[in-house]
Design a protein around this motif. Sequence first.
Motif, PDB file in Angstrom:
ATOM      1  N   VAL A  99       0.851  -1.189   0.000  1.00 12.19           N
ATOM      2  CA  VAL A  99       0.000   0.000   0.000  1.00 12.19           C
ATOM      3  C   VAL A  99       0.887   1.240   0.000  1.00 12.19           C
ATOM      4  N   PHE A 145       5.712   4.142   0.338  1.00 11.61           N
ATOM      5  CA  PHE A 145       4.906   3.108   0.962  1.00 11.61           C
ATOM      6  C   PHE A 145       4.425   3.524   2.347  1.00 11.61           C
ATOM      7  N   VAL A 146       3.259   3.031   2.703  1.00 13.18           N
ATOM      8  CA  VAL A 146       2.709   3.275   4.036  1.00 13.18           C
ATOM      9  C   VAL A 146       3.424   2.353   5.021  1.00 13.18           C
ATOM     10  N   GLU A 147       3.881   2.914   6.132  1.00 14.02           N
ATOM     11  CA  GLU A 147       4.606   2.141   7.138  1.00 14.02           C
ATOM     12  C   GLU A 147       3.624   1.413   8.055  1.00 14.02           C
ATOM     13  N   PRO A 148       4.111   0.385   8.758  1.00 13.53           N
ATOM     14  CA  PRO A 148       3.198  -0.426   9.573  1.00 13.53           C
ATOM     15  C   PRO A 148       2.461   0.330  10.670  1.00 13.53           C
ATOM     16  N   ASP A 149       3.021   1.409  11.177  1.00 11.94           N
ATOM     17  CA  ASP A 149       2.408   2.073  12.325  1.00 11.94           C
ATOM     18  C   ASP A 149       1.702   3.384  11.967  1.00 11.94           C
ATOM     19  N   GLU A 150       1.446   3.615  10.686  1.00 14.78           N
ATOM     20  CA  GLU A 150       0.804   4.874  10.297  1.00 14.78           C
ATOM     21  C   GLU A 150      -0.344   4.586   9.341  1.00 14.78           C
ATOM     22  N   ASP A 151      -1.270   5.546   9.244  1.00 12.65           N
ATOM     23  CA  ASP A 151      -2.321   5.420   8.243  1.00 12.65           C
ATOM     24  C   ASP A 151      -1.904   6.191   6.995  1.00 12.65           C
ATOM     25  N   ALA A 152      -2.754   6.152   5.991  1.00 13.41           N
ATOM     26  CA  ALA A 152      -2.378   6.742   4.700  1.00 13.41           C
ATOM     27  C   ALA A 152      -2.149   8.246   4.824  1.00 13.41           C
ATOM     28  N   GLU A 153      -2.965   8.923   5.622  1.00 14.72           N
ATOM     29  CA  GLU A 153      -2.802  10.367   5.729  1.00 14.72           C
ATOM     30  C   GLU A 153      -1.484  10.725   6.408  1.00 14.72           C
ATOM     31  N   GLN A 208      -7.356  13.415   1.014  1.00 12.97           N
ATOM     32  CA  GLN A 208      -7.341  12.199   0.210  1.00 12.97           C
ATOM     33  C   GLN A 208      -8.112  12.428  -1.082  1.00 12.97           C
ATOM     34  N   LYS A 228      -8.329   9.684  -4.086  1.00 17.34           N
ATOM     35  CA  LYS A 228      -8.958   8.462  -4.575  1.00 17.34           C
ATOM     36  C   LYS A 228      -7.911   7.356  -4.508  1.00 17.34           C
ATOM     37  N   THR A 229      -8.367   6.124  -4.522  1.00 20.36           N
ATOM     38  CA  THR A 229      -7.449   4.993  -4.479  1.00 20.36           C
ATOM     39  C   THR A 229      -7.398   4.298  -5.828  1.00 20.36           C
ATOM     40  N   VAL A 238      -1.351  -0.999  -4.314  1.00 21.87           N
ATOM     41  CA  VAL A 238      -2.537  -0.145  -4.265  1.00 21.87           C
ATOM     42  C   VAL A 238      -2.093   1.218  -3.775  1.00 21.87           C
ATOM     43  N   VAL A 245      -3.051   5.044  -2.512  1.00 21.31           N
ATOM     44  CA  VAL A 245      -4.039   6.002  -2.019  1.00 21.31           C
ATOM     45  C   VAL A 245      -3.530   7.394  -2.384  1.00 21.31           C
TER      46      VAL A 245
END
Lengths: 235, 235
Positions: free
Chosen positions: A9, A45-53, A75, A77-78, A91, A93
Amino acid sequence: MSTYPPFAVAVDLAVFTIRDGALAVLLVERGEEPYAGSWALPGGFVEPDEDAEQAAWRELREETGMERFPGHLEQLKTYSAPDRDPRMRVVSVAHVALAPDLPEPSAGTDAADARWWVVDDLLEGRDDLDGPALAFDHRQILLDARERVRAKLEYTTLATEFVAEPFTLPELRRVYAAVWGAPPDLGNFRRKVLGTEGFVVPTDVRGQATEAGGRRALLYRRGPAQVVSPPMARG
Amino acid sequence: MSTYPPFAVAVDLAVFTIRDGALAVLLVERGEEPYAGSWALPGGFVEPDEDAEQAAWRELREETGMERFPGHLEQLKTYSAPDRDPRMRVVSVAHVALAPDLPEPSAGTDAADARWWVVDDLLEGRDDLDGPALAFDHRQILLDARERVRAKLEYTTLATEFVAEPFTLPELRRVYAAVWGAPPDLGNFRRKVLGTEGFVVPTDVRGQATEAGGRRALLYRRGPAQVVSPPMARG
DNA sequence: CCAAAAGTGTTCCGTATACACCCATGA
DNA sequence: TCATGGGTGTATACGGAACACTTTTGG
């Protein structure tokens, strides 16, 4: 029950600003395959401890080199087509960011180079050499992002995110001119902005005069209002 | 260079319809942990060879039991908080679907039960027993989805996706009444719909009379128009 | 005093608003 | 012929479109 296929992601960013009266977007030159040498939207890439924002804010700080990015992020769109990245299933975001005119960016760690491009040079398919083709599905993301910005200027106060505080009304009007291609009518624009409670708050200070003279405009700051109703008229 | 942490990617669906004059949403009762026995939005994992939208259409067919789902589907937003699913890292691409009144759904394969709920009963935090609390972050998704539907009714022709063809204008008006809580002014509504080219196309057939009598309304079909400008007035 | 830029005012007109009124149908 | 629901008409006012005009500043 279905399986849980593994995905990567990522976030991609369409960072916009106004430069020389035109809407501009930040692109990075890719240093690695695939698409090495091509220009792409910044992302990671999104890291394990964070959300997309949070990932998007982090990338924004990394790519612009600023401790605290001074603008707006949301945000978009994905994007998830199975073949959008030839290496693996990624994927993305996508996010849109707006900022006042920023300094020329420096190349990030995994990018060969980074610079601002005039959006219309990238998207309008004129044959005479314009901008480069974009990597991955980033042309589509940029198209969607520009449309989002255009639409949101109409019915929100988002235009103020494109100017640094304090700002003058002619400065703010030039934002609309850059995004829409033509400036809104002067009188109607002023009545709309000043008549919408909380759009801008006046200071009692006037700005600097330009070289050629002319009246000095009053300075304003952003107000708390978020929406403009009815919408600002699009030229 | 960052690592590529593994994620599961899912889609969740807020499927809306109008039932008994109120906006209703499809929920499934979970049969497995976590949140076994709780109610949740239908959804599932994205398969390796499909994108999120295809996965959403597939889930829609599975949950409603219809070969060809007769409505509208669009992406809403992606939810990616690290702790949103206690089992593992799951990123969900939420979608909104609109459909005309559908038959009572049957329970899917991995759901204990499925039924329609009045949205306001789920979201308005009245203390007297209403709907159940929702699993995961699905309350937030449902809030965002409702807001999207409300907003889109104003400036698009999406309301026609809530009625089966052919339909009458009073039927269409009741859609706005259900979503907004109050009906738009009758005269203004008709002038808006009929005056927007391509919103609806008339047939020369009239609908059935109700038990109590009254004039029989003309039947219409959806037109090709997508946007309504300026927007429909919200009561 | 002139040019340039900011700011104000005014006329025209489409249309949303609110509300009253007329038409068709079945019991 | 009455109740019910569908459909039409209209006075008012708001606000956008267009454009002319005034004010302030530097050279």
